[in-house]
Scaffold this motif. Structure first.
Motif, PDB file in Angstrom:
ATOM      1  N   ARG A 192     -39.921 -10.733  -3.858  1.00 55.48           N
ATOM      2  CA  ARG A 192     -40.398  -9.343  -3.860  1.00 55.48           C
ATOM      3  C   ARG A 192     -39.807  -8.642  -5.074  1.00 55.48           C
ATOM      4  N   ASP A 193     -40.266  -7.402  -5.304  1.00 56.06           N
ATOM      5  CA  ASP A 193     -39.763  -6.667  -6.455  1.00 56.06           C
ATOM      6  C   ASP A 193     -38.261  -6.439  -6.366  1.00 56.06           C
ATOM      7  N   TYR A 194     -37.630  -6.610  -7.481  1.00 59.29           N
ATOM      8  CA  TYR A 194     -36.209  -6.343  -7.665  1.00 59.29           C
ATOM      9  C   TYR A 194     -35.298  -7.110  -6.705  1.00 59.29           C
ATOM     10  N   SER A 195     -35.707  -8.326  -6.406  1.00 56.44           N
ATOM     11  CA  SER A 195     -34.852  -9.209  -5.617  1.00 56.44           C
ATOM     12  C   SER A 195     -34.728 -10.511  -6.411  1.00 56.44           C
ATOM     13  N   PHE A 196     -33.505 -10.884  -6.770  1.00 57.06           N
ATOM     14  CA  PHE A 196     -33.310 -12.005  -7.693  1.00 57.06           C
ATOM     15  C   PHE A 196     -32.404 -13.057  -7.085  1.00 57.06           C
ATOM     16  N   LYS A 197     -32.890 -14.298  -7.021  1.00 59.11           N
ATOM     17  CA  LYS A 197     -32.054 -15.378  -6.524  1.00 59.11           C
ATOM     18  C   LYS A 197     -31.965 -16.427  -7.626  1.00 59.11           C
ATOM     19  N   LYS A 198     -30.753 -16.684  -8.093  1.00 59.86           N
ATOM     20  CA  LYS A 198     -30.597 -17.676  -9.158  1.00 59.86           C
ATOM     21  C   LYS A 198     -30.639 -19.080  -8.561  1.00 59.86           C
ATOM     22  N   ILE A 199     -31.556 -19.907  -9.026  1.00 57.44           N
ATOM     23  CA  ILE A 199     -31.652 -21.254  -8.475  1.00 57.44           C
ATOM     24  C   ILE A 199     -31.292 -22.326  -9.501  1.00 57.44           C
ATOM     25  N   ASP A 209     -31.361 -34.671 -11.670  1.00 57.65           N
ATOM     26  CA  ASP A 209     -32.161 -34.085 -10.590  1.00 57.65           C
ATOM     27  C   ASP A 209     -31.836 -32.620 -10.318  1.00 57.65           C
ATOM     28  N   SER A 210     -30.827 -32.095 -10.989  1.00 50.68           N
ATOM     29  CA  SER A 210     -30.408 -30.718 -10.686  1.00 50.68           C
ATOM     30  C   SER A 210     -31.353 -29.704 -11.346  1.00 50.68           C
ATOM     31  N   ASN A 211     -31.170 -28.429 -10.950  1.00 49.71           N
ATOM     32  CA  ASN A 211     -31.954 -27.350 -11.573  1.00 49.71           C
ATOM     33  C   ASN A 211     -31.199 -26.736 -12.754  1.00 49.71           C
ATOM     34  N   ASN A 212     -30.118 -27.389 -13.155  1.00 49.65           N
ATOM     35  CA  ASN A 212     -29.274 -26.797 -14.199  1.00 49.65           C
ATOM     36  C   ASN A 212     -29.567 -27.362 -15.586  1.00 49.65           C
ATOM     37  N   PHE A 213     -29.062 -26.642 -16.568  1.00 48.29           N
ATOM     38  CA  PHE A 213     -29.245 -27.036 -17.963  1.00 48.29           C
ATOM     39  C   PHE A 213     -27.895 -27.154 -18.649  1.00 48.29           C
ATOM     40  N   SER A 214     -27.881 -27.880 -19.771  1.00 50.87           N
ATOM     41  CA  SER A 214     -26.673 -27.968 -20.587  1.00 50.87           C
ATOM     42  C   SER A 214     -27.142 -28.182 -22.024  1.00 50.87           C
TER      43      SER A 214
END
Ligand code: KG4
Ligand code: ZN
Length: 338
Positions: free
Chosen positions: A149-156, A205-210
Motif C-alpha cells: 500500500r502507499d507509504y509502506s516499505f518492507k525491505k526484502i 539464492d539470496s535476495n541480496n547484492f554485493s
C-alpha cells in the motif's frame, strides 16, 4: 476536493533542489542547482564544500521554484523535506530552510526519507498498482522494497557492501574517468564488447547484492594491466563491468517478483538512468507480463519533485513533524510510514 500544493526540498548530497507538486502527482515547477562540476575536480563529493554550496543556493532555489509556479508561500499547503539519509551537513541546510518556512508561515512540516522520494518519483508518471516491488539503485543504495500500500516499505533485499552507483563511481575513478562515473561508463559500454573476464557478484539464492568484489576485480585488473604496460580498452572494460551488474540486478529482481507473486516493478534512483539496465528490464518485463514503471531520466537522479510527491503520500498516511525534526545520515526506510 481542494488541491494540495507541496513545496519539496532536497539537499541530501550535491544537488540543491526545490519543487512545487500538486496533489502528489503533478509537477508544477522544479529547480535543481547541481554542484557536479565543483566536485568533479576532487573525483567525488566533498561534504564540507557541498554544505557551503547548499547554503548559497537554498533560498534562491526555493524562490525560483515558487516564482516559476506563480505561487507564494501562502499558497503552499505543506513543506516536504529530505531529512535523511545523506551527508549530514548537506541535509541540515535543506532541513533548516524547511523548518524556518514551516515556523514562519505556520505550514505542516513533512519528513521525507530520500529513498521514499526516489520511489515516489514514479508517481509523477504512473499510478501505483499494489503489491509492487521497487528496485532502488543509487549512489548510496541497492535495495529491493516490497510495498502492499502507499507509504509502506518492507525491505526484502539489499547490498551487503557497496551500493551499485558507488561501484560505478569507484570503477570509473580507477579507470581515470570523471565523476560521476555511472553515466560515463554507460556511454562507453555502448561502444564496447564484453571481453574482460570479471566475476558475477553474489550469484546465489539470496535476495541480496554485493558489488565490492566486482569493483576490486576491476581495480586489480587495471593495476595488473598497467604494470605489464598494457593499455586498457575502456569501452570493453565498461561493457564487461556493466554486463555483470545488469545480469545480477535483473536476475535477482525477476526472481523476487516471482517469489512474492508481484506483477508491478518500479525502478528508482540514479542508476535507473542506465541505458543497459533499462533495456534489459523492458525486455524481461515484457516477456514475463510484468508492469514496469521506469522514471524519466530527469527524475532518476536527485531532485525535489520526487520529495514533493513522496511528501503528499507521507502526509496522507499521517506523517508530520514538529520543529525538533533532525537530520539523519543513516535513517532506515522501513521505519517510515503506514
Ligand atoms: O540517486 P542519485 O542521484 O544519488 C543518490 O541518492 O545516491 O544517484 C547517483 C548515482 C551515481 O553513483 C551515478 O554514477 C549513478 O547514480 N548514475 C548512473 C547513471 N546515471 C547516474 N549509473 C549508471 N548508469 C547511468 N546512466
Ligand atoms: Zn538519491
Amino acid at each position: 476536493m481542494k488541491d494540495v500544493y507541496i513545496l519539496g526540498i532536497e539537499s541530501s548530497c550535491d544537488e540543491t533542489s526545490a519543487s512545487i507538486i500538486k496533489n502528489g502527482i503533478e509537477e508544477i515547477s522544479t529547480v535543481v542547482a547541481t554542484q557536479m562540476d565543483i566536485h568533479k575536480v576532487y573525483g567525488g563529493v566533498v561534504p564540507e564544500i557541498a554544505s557551503r554550496n547548499h547554503v548559497e543556493n537554498i533560498t534562491l532555489v526555493i524562490e525560483e521554484a515558487l516564482s516559476k509556479a506563480n505561487l507564494k508561500i501562502d499558497d503552499i499547503d505543506a513543506i516536504g523535506v529530505t531529512y535523511g539519509p545523506g551527508l549530514i551537513g548537506s541535509l541540515l541546510i535543506g532541513l533548516q530552510a524547511a523548518k524556518t518556512i514551516s515556523f514562519l508561515y505556520d505550514k505542516p512540516l513533512i519528513p521525507v526519507h530520500h529513498i521514499a522520494g526516489h520511489i515516489y518519483a514514479n508517481r509523477l508518471v504512473s499510478e501505483f498498482e499494489f503489491p509492487l516491488i521497487a528496485l532502488v539503485v543509487s549512489g548510496g543504495h541497492t535495495d529491493l522494497i516490497y510495498m502492499d500500500r502507499d507509504y509502506s516499505f518492507k525491505k526484502i533485499g539489499g547490498t551487503l557492501d557497496d551500493a551499485v552507483g558507488e561501484a560505478y563511481d569507484k570503477v570509473a575513478k580507477i579507470m581515470g574517468l570523471d565523476y560521476p562515473g555511472g553515466p560515463i561508463i554507460d556511454d562507453l559500454s555502448l561502444k564496447g564488447e564484453d571481453t574482460y573476464d570479471l566475476p558475477i557478484p553474489l550469484d546465489d539464492d539470496s535476495n541480496n547484492f554485493s558489488f565490492s568484489g566486482l569493483k576490486s576485480a576491476v581495480v586489480n585488473l587495471v593495476h595488473n594491466e598497467k604494470q605489464r604496460g598494457n593499455i586498457i580498452n575502456e569501452a570493453n572494460l565498461s561493457k564487461s563491468f556493466q554486463e555483470r551488474v545488469i545480469h545480477i540486478l535483473t536476475k535477482k529482481t525477476m526472481r523476487v517478483l516471482k517469489k512474492y507473486n508481484v506483477s508491478t516493478l518500479l525502478l528508482a534512483g540514479g542508476v535507473s538512468a542506465n541505458s543497459g539496465l533499462r533495456d534489459k528490464f523492458i525486455k524481461l518485463c515484457s516477456d514475463n507480463n510484468i508492469n514496469l514503471v521506469i522514471p524519466p531520466l530527469k527524475y532518476c537522479t536527485d531532485n525535489a519533485a520526487m520529495i514533493g510527491a513522496a511528501a503528499y503520500y507521507a502526509y496522507q498516511s499521517g506523517l508530520q513533524s514538529d520543529l525538533l525534526l533532525n537530520a539523519s545520515a543513516t535513517s532506515s526506510l522501513e521505519k517510515e510510514g503506514a
